[in-house]
Design an enzyme around this catalytic site. Structure first.
Site, mmCIF file in Angstrom:
data_model
loop_
_atom_site.group_PDB
_atom_site.id
_atom_site.type_symbol
_atom_site.label_atom_id
_atom_site.label_comp_id
_atom_site.label_asym_id
_atom_site.label_seq_id
_atom_site.Cartn_x
_atom_site.Cartn_y
_atom_site.Cartn_z
ATOM 1 N N CYS B 162 66.809 43.750 55.716
ATOM 2 C CA CYS B 162 66.751 45.213 55.796
ATOM 3 C C CYS B 162 66.315 45.724 57.162
ATOM 4 C CB CYS B 162 65.815 45.747 54.723
ATOM 5 S SG CYS B 162 66.171 45.034 53.111
ATOM 6 N N HIS B 294 60.615 53.405 56.254
ATOM 7 C CA HIS B 294 61.475 52.431 55.586
ATOM 8 C C HIS B 294 61.714 52.917 54.158
ATOM 9 C CE1 HIS B 294 63.569 48.725 55.112
ATOM 10 N NE2 HIS B 294 62.772 48.290 54.166
ATOM 11 N N GLU B 305 53.617 50.746 53.109
ATOM 12 C CA GLU B 305 54.032 51.462 54.317
ATOM 13 C C GLU B 305 53.083 52.614 54.621
ATOM 14 O OE1 GLU B 305 58.100 52.846 54.345
ATOM 15 O OE2 GLU B 305 58.002 53.229 56.521
ATOM 16 N N LYS B 326 66.580 57.232 52.680
ATOM 17 C CA LYS B 326 67.224 56.344 51.697
ATOM 18 C C LYS B 326 67.431 57.070 50.377
ATOM 19 C CE LYS B 326 65.943 51.740 53.386
ATOM 20 N NZ LYS B 326 65.098 52.014 54.578
ATOM 21 N N HIS B 331 70.038 52.500 50.234
ATOM 22 C CA HIS B 331 69.563 51.469 51.146
ATOM 23 C C HIS B 331 70.770 50.704 51.682
ATOM 24 C CE1 HIS B 331 67.346 48.503 53.135
ATOM 25 N NE2 HIS B 331 66.338 48.348 52.299
ATOM 26 N N PHE B 390 62.591 41.928 53.948
ATOM 27 C CA PHE B 390 62.288 40.680 53.261
ATOM 28 C C PHE B 390 62.203 39.594 54.331
ATOM 29 C CE2 PHE B 390 64.140 41.407 48.721
ATOM 30 C CZ PHE B 390 63.143 42.331 48.483
#
Lengths: 91, 402
Positions: B162, B294, B305, B326, B331, B390
């Site tokens: 991502c 994010h 976050e 998003k 995403h 990830f």
């Protein structure tokens, strides 16, 4: 309780024991999954194994673990949850 | 060290087929998440996503060329054409060796993979399309951009899940700074709304059945999107010399690794990436007017976050506007940071902060100035774009007005 129910309990405990890398005989219903070292990712793997073994769908979202209406926190509660899913599938 | 500027932007994503169209949708807070229309959709647990609707490849490519282009390469080329068009870059033998392409991508050509697997496994066929490999390889979209524009300098594709786009953009800027290139096309592309791509995410149990609602107390996960955004990065002196319009400065970037967990985010790693980007850009936390978060809409990301923003920004955390787009475009995985950089450009250039959609109930663990519901007018001179992948790989970009 029938033999079939005992099968469910034995199979679920075997799945949890494999996930926790412990002997199935060492697991008791009161054991917390977290205390067995089964974290959120371990729980997702456990649920996958349960679904594949019993051909059921576990309504579980890692973002809202309580939302599925099932208690998946202890060995005993997971066994009961699977019993419920298997019996509603049979019904 | 050379300064790096953005002189062109292009995109095709669920919100729009151009930057202007995307900005209009962001201004309006339009949500592009809806029911998916793909083969076997009824077998998906949560059959929703943000697709690039109505995209007609034959309107952009001749049939011969299309045979070589997976959907993720098609998106990259469409976005790249808009970006180079805006920058006023044509084929130029003098520029060619000084220009390259670095795109971010996570899944490769998933449509090609899915179709090939279906043919040999499900269909029992014994041959796949002859161009299966050149279509699905991860560097294909970058390669097609080099051929489209005749760029013969350094080119490759970056894969960091991502954060792929932000790693790509940060790396492209670093190469310009270091003098390895004068112009870089960079950004990201992803086309993972295939049965296999959606099933893979479904397995992780983090996808939402309802929609992407970052920072909301009742959020229930992420929703996949698809698309691409491509930018022209250029050495400032090179852009000035040719009289190009500067859209923004790519003032700084930073990359960190959590070195902890393959999927769970980490506050320290995320905070270090933000702090690093600020330092690299020579900015103080108080200079930042907007953070494009994010903001995946998962419990794990959003809380971590917000805590990371507090850690990196200290007292200035309460003075910075935060949103996650998003919630609008889904995403885009390897393409996420690229499309989200458009929201930063919207803030810097048009004074509009795109909203977070679907925030119904504040989460005490996300007690920042979350822009939600409707877009907010604001004067923003500097913005951050966060990407936390990830693998614990984080990349943050800092943009400033020219």
């Amino acid at each position: 309780m029938t033999d079939r129910t005992d099968d469910i309990e034995r199979t679920v405990i075997a799945i949890l024991a494999r996930q926790a890398v412990r002997d199935a005989a060492d697991l008791v219903p009161e054991d917390q999954l977290e205390a067995l070292g089964i974290d959120s990712m371990g729980l997702v793997e456990t649920i996958f194994a349960v679904e594949e073994t019993f051909d059921v769908s576990v309504p579980f979202n890692a973002n809202a673990p309580e939302a599925g209406g099932m208690d998946l926190t202890t060995v005993g509660s997971v066994v009961e949850a699977v019993r419920g899913l298997v019996s509603s599938k049979a019904a | 060290m050379r300064r790096v500027v953005i002189t062109g932007a292009g995109t095709i994503n669920p919100l729009g087929a151009t930057v202007a169209g995307t900005w209009d949708a962001m201004r309006a807070g339009r949500v592009a998440i809806g029911p998916l229309d793909i083969p076997d959709v009824h077998r998906l647990a949560h059959p929703i996503g943000a697709a690039v609707a109505g995209f007609d490849p034959s309107a952009h490519f001749d049939p011969q060329r299309l045979g070589l282009l997976d959907r993720f390469s098609q998106f990259a080329l469409v976005a790249g054409r808009e970006a180079t068009g805006q920058a006023g870059l044509g084929r130029d033998p003098a520029l060619s060796p000084r220009a390259g392409v670095i795109l971010g991508n996570s899944g490769g050509g998933m449509t090609t993979q899915d179709d090939g697997f279906r043919a040999v496994y499900e269909g029992g066929r014994n041959r796949v399309h002859p161009f299966t490999v050149p279509r699905l390889m991860g560097n294909a979209p970058s390669a097609h951009l080099t051929m489209e524009f005749g760029f013969t300098g350094p080119s490759f594709t970056v894969s960091s899940a991502c954060a792929s786009s932000n790693h790509a953009i940060g790396q492209a800027a670093a190469m310009i700074r270091a003098g390895q290139a004068d112009v870089m096309l960079t950004g990201g592309t992803e086309a993972m709304l295939t049965f296999g791509g959606l099933k893979a995410w479904e397995g992780l149990r983090v996808m939402s059945p309802t929609g992407c609602r970052p920072f909301c107390a009742t959020r229930d996960g992420m929703v996949q999107g698809e698309g691409a955004a491509v930018f022209v990065l250029e050495a400032e002196e090179h852009a000035r010399a040719r009289g190009a319009q500067v859209l923004a400065n790519l003032a700084g970037s930073a990359m960190t690794s959590d070195a902890r967990d393959i999927v769970m985010p980490d506050r320290d790693g995320a905070a270090a990436a933000m702090t690093g980007a600020l330092r690299d850009a020579g900015l103080a936390p108080g200079d930042i007017g907007y953070i494009n978060a994010h903001g995946t809409g998962t419990a794990a990301n959003d809380r971590t976050e917000c805590a990371a923003i507090r850690q990196a920004f200290g007292a200035a955390a309460d003075g910075v506007a935060v949103s996650s787009t998003k919630s609008l475009h889904g995403h885009l995985i390897g393409g996420a940071g690229a499309v989200e950089l458009l929201a930063c450009l919207l803030a810097l250039r048009e004074g509009v902060i795109a909203p977070t959609a679907g925030l119904r109930e504040a989460d005490p663990a996300c007690d920042l100035d979350i822009v939600s519901g409707a877009a907010r007018p604001a004067r923003v001179a500097a913005a951050l774009s966060n990407a936390f992948a990830f693998g614990g790989m984080n990349a943050v970009l800092a943009l400033t007005t020219p």
